[in-house]
Design a protein around this motif. Structure first.
Motif, short mmCIF file in Angstrom:
data_model
loop_
_atom_site.label_atom_id
_atom_site.label_comp_id
_atom_site.label_asym_id
_atom_site.label_seq_id
_atom_site.Cartn_x
_atom_site.Cartn_y
_atom_site.Cartn_z
N TYR A 94 0.88 -1.18 0.00
CA TYR A 94 0.00 0.00 0.00
C TYR A 94 0.90 1.22 0.00
O TYR A 94 1.91 1.26 0.71
CB TYR A 94 -0.90 -0.01 1.24
N TYR A 95 0.56 2.23 -0.79
CA TYR A 95 1.40 3.42 -0.84
C TYR A 95 0.56 4.67 -1.05
O TYR A 95 -0.20 4.77 -2.02
CB TYR A 95 2.42 3.31 -1.99
N GLN A 96 0.65 5.58 -0.12
CA GLN A 96 0.00 6.88 -0.23
C GLN A 96 1.09 7.94 -0.17
O GLN A 96 1.68 8.17 0.89
CB GLN A 96 -1.00 7.08 0.93
N PRO A 97 1.45 8.56 -1.29
CA PRO A 97 2.52 9.56 -1.26
C PRO A 97 2.09 10.81 -0.51
O PRO A 97 0.89 11.10 -0.40
CB PRO A 97 2.75 9.87 -2.75
N GLU A 98 3.06 11.52 0.04
CA GLU A 98 2.71 12.75 0.73
C GLU A 98 2.23 13.79 -0.28
O GLU A 98 2.71 13.84 -1.42
CB GLU A 98 3.89 13.28 1.55
N ALA A 99 1.27 14.58 0.12
CA ALA A 99 0.69 15.58 -0.79
C ALA A 99 0.07 16.70 0.04
O ALA A 99 -0.21 16.54 1.24
CB ALA A 99 -0.37 14.94 -1.67
N TYR A 100 -0.14 17.85 -0.61
CA TYR A 100 -0.76 18.99 0.06
C TYR A 100 -1.85 19.56 -0.85
O TYR A 100 -1.63 19.73 -2.06
CB TYR A 100 0.27 20.07 0.37
N LEU A 106 -4.88 21.06 3.57
CA LEU A 106 -4.81 19.68 4.03
C LEU A 106 -3.50 19.04 3.58
O LEU A 106 -3.22 18.94 2.39
CB LEU A 106 -5.99 18.88 3.48
N PHE A 107 -2.68 18.62 4.56
CA PHE A 107 -1.44 17.91 4.26
C PHE A 107 -1.68 16.42 4.50
O PHE A 107 -2.15 16.01 5.56
CB PHE A 107 -0.28 18.39 5.13
N ILE A 108 -1.38 15.61 3.49
CA ILE A 108 -1.55 14.16 3.61
C ILE A 108 -0.16 13.55 3.82
O ILE A 108 0.71 13.62 2.95
CB ILE A 108 -2.20 13.58 2.34
N GLU A 109 0.03 12.97 4.98
CA GLU A 109 1.32 12.37 5.32
C GLU A 109 1.54 11.11 4.49
O GLU A 109 0.60 10.40 4.14
CB GLU A 109 1.33 11.99 6.81
N VAL A 280 4.94 31.41 7.30
CA VAL A 280 4.44 30.08 7.70
C VAL A 280 5.21 28.98 6.97
O VAL A 280 5.64 28.00 7.58
CB VAL A 280 2.92 29.96 7.40
N GLU A 281 5.40 29.15 5.65
CA GLU A 281 6.10 28.15 4.85
C GLU A 281 7.55 27.98 5.33
O GLU A 281 8.07 26.87 5.42
CB GLU A 281 6.09 28.53 3.37
N ALA A 282 8.19 29.13 5.67
CA ALA A 282 9.58 29.08 6.13
C ALA A 282 9.69 28.32 7.45
O ALA A 282 10.59 27.49 7.64
CB ALA A 282 10.13 30.50 6.28
N GLN A 283 8.78 28.61 8.38
CA GLN A 283 8.80 27.94 9.68
C GLN A 283 8.55 26.44 9.52
O GLN A 283 9.19 25.60 10.16
CB GLN A 283 7.73 28.55 10.60
N ARG A 284 7.61 26.12 8.66
CA ARG A 284 7.26 24.71 8.41
C ARG A 284 8.48 23.95 7.87
O ARG A 284 8.81 22.84 8.30
CB ARG A 284 6.10 24.68 7.41
N LEU A 285 9.15 24.54 6.87
CA LEU A 285 10.30 23.90 6.24
C LEU A 285 11.46 23.76 7.21
O LEU A 285 12.12 22.72 7.27
CB LEU A 285 10.73 24.70 5.01
N LEU A 363 4.26 20.73 -2.85
CA LEU A 363 4.94 20.51 -1.57
C LEU A 363 6.09 21.50 -1.38
O LEU A 363 6.29 22.03 -0.28
CB LEU A 363 5.48 19.08 -1.50
N VAL A 364 6.83 21.76 -2.44
CA VAL A 364 7.95 22.71 -2.37
C VAL A 364 7.43 24.14 -2.17
O VAL A 364 7.93 24.88 -1.31
CB VAL A 364 8.82 22.62 -3.64
N ASP A 365 6.42 24.53 -2.92
CA ASP A 365 5.88 25.89 -2.84
C ASP A 365 5.35 26.22 -1.45
O ASP A 365 5.44 27.38 -1.00
CB ASP A 365 4.75 26.09 -3.87
#
Length: 657
Positions: A94-100, A106-109, A280-285, A363-365
Motif C-alpha cells: 500500500y502506498y500513499q505519497p505525501e501531498a498537500y 490539508l497535508f496528507i502524510e 508560515v512556509e519558512a517555519q514549516r520547512l 509541496l515545495v511551494d
C-alpha cells in the motif's frame, strides 16, 4: 560457452525462427531499436527468450502491469533455470505519497506498507547485477524510479574470507553502517546476532539461508550457510560478499557531505521564503528539515530520505536520477531492454514524470520540501529511451513511436498452433443486449466461454444483473476488484463456475483464456481510448486461442478505428489460412493447464490453530510458527504476495505471545 541457455520442450515454429534471426542479427549489428509485432498467441515470449539466448546480453524486461510482470517472471524462470532471473517491482503493498491540497489546507502524510518479500527480491536483483553476468530482471515501471548510487552501493560491501584478520567489533560496526540491525531474539532479513565468537548474519536479499561467521580471536575460522528456521548447516564456504540492506545506503564521508549540502540549501531556501513574505512556509520547512538532519546525523536515515537523494548521490540539479538501469550499466557495456506491451508501457513511462512533478511542486511551494526533492523523480521518457545500448519493443499493436525509430521490425502472424485470427461480425447496436443473450446461449451450449466488453462500470453491473436474471452464469470485473479476487474470477471462468465475464478495459493485454470462443464488444462505434484501433485489435485477440473464435462488434456505423482493426484482422487471417493450407496444418484450440497459483490453498486448519495460539503450549506455538513460515515462503515463491503478507502478520502476532 554461452551463459544464457533456453530450456524448453518446444522449438521455434511458424514465424518465430525468422523473427528471432532478424531481431538478434539487428542487435548484434549494433542497432539500438528493434521491434517485434506479433499477434496474440504467436509465442512472443518464446521469441524474447530466444533473442536473449542469441545475443547473450544481460536483459531487463519491462512492462506496465504488475500482473503481467509476475507472469513473465514465472515464464522466464522456467526458460532460464541455470541463470539468475530476478524480479523488480514496487515493494509496497500500500502506498500513499505525501501531498498537500492548498484550498483545504490539508497535508496528507506519506503512508505505506512494505512487502518484505518484494523488498528481498529487489535487493536480490541489484546484488546479483553487481555479482554476475547472466542476469535477467523482469521489472515494472518501478525500474524507472530513483535508486541510490550503484557505485556507492558496491562500495558498501564486506568481503569475508577464511583466515581474514578482522576483529569482531570492527565487523559489527561495519554491518551497522551497511544498515544491519542487531537482534538476538528475533532473527530475520537485515538482522545479525552474536553468540560468543559466532556472528550470524541474515542478508535481506536471501530467502532461505543465512551466514554464520566463526572467529578464533580476531581471525575468521569458519564460514557456513545455514537454514534460519531449523539452524542446520547447509554448506561451508571459503569466502562471501555481504551487500548493504538498502540501495540508498551511503558511507559516513558521503553522508557528511550530503548533510552539509542539505544545510546550505535549507539556508538559501529559508532566505528566499522570508524575502517573499512566506513566514508560515519558512517555519514549516525549517522545523521539518532540522528534524531530518538530526536523524541523518544520528542514524544515517530519516523518514522520506529519498527526498534528499540528489545530495546523497552527488547529482546536479535537474540531472537524471540513478535507477535500476544504472546497476546494469555499472558492469555491462552492453545490455538489452525489452519493453513488453510497448503500446501501453511507453505512454505510461511518459506520463510518470509529469504526475510526480506536479504533486511535488505544491509541496515545495508550501514549505513541506526543499526544491531538491523535485529531483527525486522517475526518468523522463527521453532519458529512458537514450539510457541503454539496445531496446526491443514487443506488442501485438505497436504504436507509431516504436515503428518509426526501429531499424528492424519483425512480424509474427503465424501461430505455432495453426490457430487463425477470429471471424468478425458487425451487428446493429439497437438490440445489442437481447442479441447478445441469444449468442451467449449458442456459445455456452458448445461448452465454450464468453467475454463481453462494455464502456462503463455501471453498464457492466447492470448487464450482469440482466443476464443473471435470465439464467446466465455471469460475473463482472472492473478496477475496484483486487488482484487476488481478479485471479480467482479468471480461474472461475476457465473451470466453468460461470460462463460469461463482463469487463471494461481489463480484458485486453495478458489474458490467456483458450476456453473463450466468443468476444462481444458493445458500442464498438463509440470512438475513444476503449474503442481505438489498438484497443479493438487487442480485445479481438482474446478470441484467437480457440479454433471456433469469433467476435461480434455491435455498432450503428463503422468508424475509422473499426475499419482498420477489421482489415488488420482479416488480412492476418488470410495469411494464416494460406500458411496452414501450404503446410497441411489443422488449427487446434490452445491447451493450457490451469495455473494453480490462481487458487490459494485453503489454510483453514492452520488459521484455526493460530486463532487458539494463546491456549497452546510453547512447543506447539513454536511448531505452528514453523508451519506458517513454510506456508508464507511457499506463497511468496508463487508470487502470492498478499497471502504471504497475511501469513507474516499472523506469525508476528504469535511471536508476541
Amino acid at each position: 560457452m554461452p551463459i544464457f541457455k533456453v530450456h524448453s520442450p518446444y522449438q521455434p515454429a511458424g514465424d518465430q525462427p525468422v523473427a528471432i534471426e532478424a531481431l538478434s542479427s539487428g542487435i548484434k549489428r549494433g542497432e539500438r531499436y528493434v521491434a517485434l509485432e506479433g499477434v496474440t498467441g504467436s509465442g512472443k515470449t518464446m521469441t524474447m527468450a530466444r533473442v536473449i539466448e542469441q545475443v547473450q546480453l544481460p536483459t531487463i524486461i519491462m512492462t506496465h502491469n504488475k500482473t503481467l510482470a509476475a507472469q513473465l517472471y514465472s515464464e522466464f524462470r522456467s526458460f532460464f533455470p541455470e541463470n539468475h532471473v530476478e524480479y523488480f517491482i514496487s515493494y509496497y503493498d500500500y502506498y500513499q505519497p505525501e501531498a498537500y491540497i492548498p484550498r483545504q489546507d490539508l497535508f496528507i502524510e506519506k503512508d505505506s506498507s512494505i512487502n518484505d518479500e518484494l523488498e528481498r527480491l529487489r535487493l536480490s536483483a541489484t546484488a546479483n547485477l553487481l555479482s554476475y553476468d547472466d542476469v535477467i530482471v523482469v521489472a515494472s515501471v518501478s525500474a524507472n524510479y530513483g535508486l541510490g548510487d550503484p557505485e556507492e552501493y558496491e562500495k558498501m560491501v564486506q568481503v569475508v574470507t577464511i583466515g581474514d584478520e578482522i576483529s569482531q567489533k570492527k565487523l559489527l560496526l561495519r554491518l551497522v553502517e551497511m544498515g544491519y540491525a542487531r537482534n538476538d531474539s528475533y532473527f530475520d532479513g537485515g538482522h545479525f546476532r552474536v553468540n560468543g565468537e559466532v556472528v550470524d548474519i541474515y542478508p535481506p536479499y536471501w530467502q532461505d539461508q543465512a551466514l554464520r561467521i566463526e572467529f578464533f580471536g580476531d581471525e575468521v575460522e569458519r564460514l557456513a550457510l545455514f537454514e534460519p528456521l531449523n539452524n542446520s548447516v547447509v554448506e561451508t564456504i571459503e569466502t562471501i560478499t555481504i551487500y548493504a540492506t538498502s540501495q540508498f545506503a551511503v558511507g559516513q564521508e558521503k553522508l557528511s557531505r550530503a548533510i552539509k549540502r542539505i544545510e546550505d540549501e535549507l539556508g538559501e531556501r529559508l532566505a528566499q521564503l522570508d524575502k517573499e513574505g512566506k513566514i508560515v512556509e519558512a517555519q514549516r520547512l525549517k522545523q521539518r528539515c532540522e528534524f531530518d538532519l538530526e536523524m541523518l546525523q544520528a542514524t544515517g536515515m530519516c523518514k522520506g530520505i529519498e527526498n534528499y537523494s540528489r545530495h546523497l548521490t552527488d547529482k546536479k540539479p535537474g540531472e537524471a536520477p540513478y535507477t535500476l538501469l544504472d546497476y546494469f550499466a555499472l558492469h555491462h557495456d552492453k545490455y538489452l531492454i525489452i519493453v513488453d506491451e510497448s503500446h501501453v508501457s511507453l505512454p505510461q513511462f511518459r506520463g510518470m514524470f509529469a504526475g510526480d512533478r506536479s504533486r511535488k511542486e505544491v509541496l515545495v511551494d508550501y514549505g513541506f520540501r526543499l526544491p531538491s526533492a523535485l529531483d527525486n523523480r522517475p526518468l523522463m521518457i527521453d532519458e529512458f529511451m537514450n539510457k541503454a545500448p539496445h531496446y526491443m519493443f514487443v506488442s501485438a499493436t505497436p504504436a507509431a513511436q516504436e515503428i518509426d525509430i526501429s531499424t528492424t521490425i519483425a512480424h509474427q502472424i503465424i501461430r505455432p498452433t495453426g490457430l487463425l485470427d477470429p471471424i468478425i461480425t458487425i451487428k446493429p447496436s439497437e438490440n445489442q443486449v437481447e442479441d447478445l443473450h441469444d449468442e451467449i446461449k449458442k456459445t455456452v451450449a458448445l461448452g465454450d466461454r464468453v467475454l463481453v466488453t462494455v464502456l462503463t462500470k455501471k453498464m457492466a453491473e447492470a448487464l450482469t444483473k440482466y443476464l443473471a436474471d435470465l439464467g446466465i452464469k455471469v460475473q463482472y470485473m472492473h478496477s475496484e476488484i483486487d488482484a487476488i479476487e481478479r485471479n480467482q474470477i479468471i480461474r472461475g471462468l476457465r473451470v466453468g463456475d460461470f460462463d460469461v465475464l463482463i469487463g471494461i478495459n481489463l480484458l485486453r493485454e495478458g489474458l490467456d483464456l483458450p476456453e473463450v470462443s466468443l468476444v462481444a464488444i458493445l458500442d464498438a462505434d463509440k470512438e475513444g481510448f476503449l474503442r481505438s484501433e489498438t484497443s479493438l485489435i487487442q480485445t479481438i485477440g482474446r478470441a484467437a486461442r480457440n479454433e471456433h473464435g469469433r467476435v461480434i462488434l455491435y455498432a450503428q456505423k463503422i468508424t475509422g478505428s473499426m475499419e482498420r482493426a477489421i482489415k488488420t484482422t482479416t488480412d492476418r487471417r488470410a495469411v494464416q489460412e494460406a500458411y496452414n493450407q501450404k503446410h497441411g496444418i489443422t488449427p487446434i484450440t490452445t491447451k493450457r493447464s490451469l495455473d494453480e497459483n490462481l487458487k490459494l490453498e485453503d489454510p483453514s486448519e492452520l488459521y484455526n490453530r493460530s486463532k487458539k495460539a494463546k491456549t497452546l503450549p510453547a512447543a506447539e506455538r513454536k511448531k505452528l510458527i514453523e508451519e506458517l513460515n513454510i506456508k508464507m515462503r511457499e506463497a511468496a515463491k508463487k508470487l502470492e504476495f498478499e497471502e504471504a503478507a497475511r501469513l507474516r502478520d499472523e506469525i508476528a502476532k504469535i511471536r508476541k505471545l
